[in-house]
Every structure is written in structure tokens, then in C-alpha cells.
Design an enzyme around this catalytic site. Sequence first.
Site, PDB file in Angstrom:
ATOM      1  N   TYR A  13       0.690  -1.357  -0.219  1.00 41.87           N
ATOM      2  CA  TYR A  13      -0.016   0.122   0.099  1.00 41.87           C
ATOM      3  C   TYR A  13       0.882   1.391   0.119  1.00 41.87           C
ATOM      4  CZ  TYR A  13       0.721   0.749   5.082  1.00 41.87           C
ATOM      5  OH  TYR A  13       1.291   1.366   5.958  1.00 41.87           O
ATOM      6  N   ARG A  67      -8.304 -20.771  -1.643  1.00 41.90           N
ATOM      7  CA  ARG A  67      -7.232 -20.421  -0.950  1.00 41.90           C
ATOM      8  C   ARG A  67      -6.131 -21.409  -1.036  1.00 41.90           C
ATOM      9  NH1 ARG A  67      -5.505 -22.000   4.198  1.00 41.90           N
ATOM     10  NH2 ARG A  67      -4.583 -20.295   5.253  1.00 41.90           N
ATOM     11  N   LEU A  73      10.978   0.823   7.327  1.00 39.36           N
ATOM     12  CA  LEU A  73      10.369   1.328   5.866  1.00 39.36           C
ATOM     13  C   LEU A  73      11.132   2.599   5.469  1.00 39.36           C
ATOM     14  CD1 LEU A  73       7.920   1.027   3.907  1.00 39.36           C
ATOM     15  CD2 LEU A  73       6.943   2.979   5.201  1.00 39.36           C
ATOM     16  N   LYS A 116       6.443  -2.414   1.737  1.00 35.89           N
ATOM     17  CA  LYS A 116       5.195  -1.582   2.591  1.00 35.89           C
ATOM     18  C   LYS A 116       4.209  -2.440   2.302  1.00 35.89           C
ATOM     19  CE  LYS A 116       3.075   2.995   2.945  1.00 35.89           C
ATOM     20  NZ  LYS A 116       3.204   3.122   4.537  1.00 35.89           N
ATOM     21  N   ARG A 143       8.256   4.136  -4.680  1.00 31.41           N
ATOM     22  CA  ARG A 143       8.253   3.104  -3.731  1.00 31.41           C
ATOM     23  C   ARG A 143       7.373   1.908  -3.686  1.00 31.41           C
ATOM     24  NH1 ARG A 143       7.542   5.011   2.410  1.00 31.41           N
ATOM     25  NH2 ARG A 143       5.484   5.147   1.744  1.00 31.41           N
TER      26      ARG A 143
HETATM   27  N1  PMP Z   1       7.807   3.581   8.862  1.00 28.59           N
HETATM   28  C1  PMP Z   1       6.448   2.625   9.043  1.00 28.59           C
HETATM   29  C2  PMP Z   1       6.449   1.651   9.555  1.00 28.59           C
HETATM   30  C3  PMP Z   1       5.371   3.412   8.478  1.00 28.59           C
HETATM   31  O1  PMP Z   1       4.226   2.442   8.664  1.00 28.59           O
HETATM   32  C4  PMP Z   1       5.208   4.595   8.065  1.00 28.59           C
HETATM   33  C5  PMP Z   1       4.134   5.376   7.115  1.00 28.59           C
HETATM   34  N2  PMP Z   1       3.551   4.485   6.301  1.00 28.59           N
HETATM   35  C6  PMP Z   1       6.497   5.318   8.063  1.00 28.59           C
HETATM   36  C7  PMP Z   1       7.639   4.702   8.510  1.00 28.59           C
HETATM   37  C8  PMP Z   1       6.552   6.561   7.141  1.00 28.59           C
HETATM   38  O2  PMP Z   1       6.956   6.630   5.843  1.00 28.59           O
HETATM   39  P1  PMP Z   1       6.380   7.669   4.859  1.00 28.59           P
HETATM   40  O3  PMP Z   1       6.997   8.908   5.257  1.00 28.59           O
HETATM   41  O4  PMP Z   1       6.668   7.272   3.416  1.00 28.59           O
HETATM   42  O5  PMP Z   1       4.850   7.803   5.344  1.00 28.59           O
END
Ligand code: PMP
Length: 286
Positions: A33, A101, A206, A150, A52
Site C-alpha cells: 500500500y 485459498r 520502512l 510496505k 516506492r
Molecule cells: N515507518 C512505518 C512503519 C510506516 O508505516 C510509515 C508510514 N507509512 C513510515 C515509516 C513513514 O513513511 P512515509 O514517510 O513514507 O509515510
Amino acid sequence: MTRTVYVNGDYLPETEAKVSIFDRGFLMADGVYEVTSVLGGKLIDFDGHAVRLSRSLNELDMKNPISKEDLLEVHRELVRLNEIDEGLVYLQITRGSDGDRDFVFPADDTEPTIVLFTQNKPGLADSPAAKKGAKVISIEDIRWGRRDIKTVQLLYPSMGKMMAKKAGCDDAWMVEDGFVTEGTSNNAYIVKGNRIITRHLGNEILHGITRAAVLRFAREAQMEVEERSFTIEEAQAADEAFTTSASAFVMPVVEIDGVSLGDGTPGRVALRLREIYLDEMRKAAV
Ligand code: PMP
């Protein structure tokens, strides 16, 4: 006003949107996502999110069902149809379903599922929470080892937020092998003097789109940036702390595990970076 959402090529009222019960996103969290913020009716850092998204899909061997140009068009159309001035666009792509499934991935010709919807958030940029600052607790990071992708596996981050709420706090910072990885839905930073310290990139966190922009602006503003791990104890002794995310921008942190930072109010560096980030990103919005 009924919200209009996007599902597999169609714009529909949210009550008419449907996805199969066999969808692997639903059964196995086999999906990725992105969340892009909207300010003044325009998309913030759309490019960063699109890049990303491609990377997440590649890492999971998942097909990308939509070109970047078409994806931008869908984002803009949803913002227009739902009259969003400030808010978010949520996008999810899953591996779809071949009607049953099975742990084994479905046949190559199985179409991914793509869903987008908007969230209207008036006052997103002028948030009272940013003026107050966030209180965080620390929790053990027990997520899987590919947090750079993500995925929609958000159960533990969601539990982390509930643990924070129970403790009368706003969020949780996760700790692995003694070092802070990141917040439940944001990247984590501490500030010492003119130096900003945040964990280096790797599979453990992330790669925040907001992180990349904020570090660029910090360097441009002659602040020092150090990308390395830090502990909760080091954070508690820092001058200030903050988090970044696409939906909350730069959020000052004023308390960690019951210990106030500085005078317990949002720090100068965090507030300055928030201001620069919002100014610059509004200018570049599409
Ligand atoms: N770390 C995690 C675990 C997240 O869920 C997010 C938000 N999606 C971020 C960091 C920040 O990422 P971004 O700046 O791309 O929203």
C-alpha cells in the site's frame, strides 16, 4: 456525500465496491500500500510514493497493474470527485485471487487487485497534535524482517498503537536488539544540538518518503544529519525528538517512556523542519 472509491478500473460509490473473499490481500496480507497526503487539493510527493510502490511490488514478485501516469490520474480524479482539500489517498494492490485459498501464488495471468480511496481530513496541516507534541512508549519490535517493503501486514503496528493508548500515550517506538527501529507508522529521530540522528536505511525499517525529503531539507538548512541507530536511553537524554510520515509530516515527540525531553514542549528543530517541509512540499505538489 457518498465517497467515491476506485476498484480495478471503476469509480464506484463505496457501498457498491467489492473485492473477492478469496483475495490474497484479505486471506494472507499479500498486498502492498501507499498513503499520499493532499494539501490544497494537490498531491504531496506523488513521485516518491509511486517509486516506492514499484519497489515494493518488485520485491514481492507482484505485477504492477497500472502505469505511473494512470495512477496519478486516478489519484487526481478521486481527489476531485470527493472534493478533498486536505486529506489522504490510500492505495492498495494485492496479488488478487484465482478463486480459492492456496499458499502457492496464483497463476501468472491472475490480475492483481487495485483499490484506492480518499480520507477527508480538514486541518491536516494545522494539526493541534503537532503543537502539543506526542508522548511515546517503547515496545519490542517483533515484526517480520522485510519492513522495507510496505506490506499491509499492520497487525503488530496496530497493537503497538493500542499499547500506547492504554498507557495514556500517542504512539510507540519499536526497539530491536536494544536499538530503536521506527515508530508504529513513522520514522523516528532524535536531535542533539544542530545534529539530527535517525536510523540508517536497511531491511529493518520502512524507507520513508517523508524521511528522504526531510533529511534533504535539513542538509540544505545546514543541519548535520547522522544516519545511525540509537537507544531509548540516548533518545531520553536528547534535546528533542520527532517522527516523520506522509500523513502527519513532522511530529514533535515530547516524552519517551515517561521521561520528558527538554522542557516537555515541541522542539525548535522539529517545528522548523515541519514548517520547511510543509512550505516546500506545497510548492512542489501536483
Ligand atoms: N515507518 C512505518 C512503519 C510506516 O508505516 C510509515 C508510514 N507509512 C513510515 C515509516 C513513514 O513513511 P512515509 O514517510 O513514507 O509515510
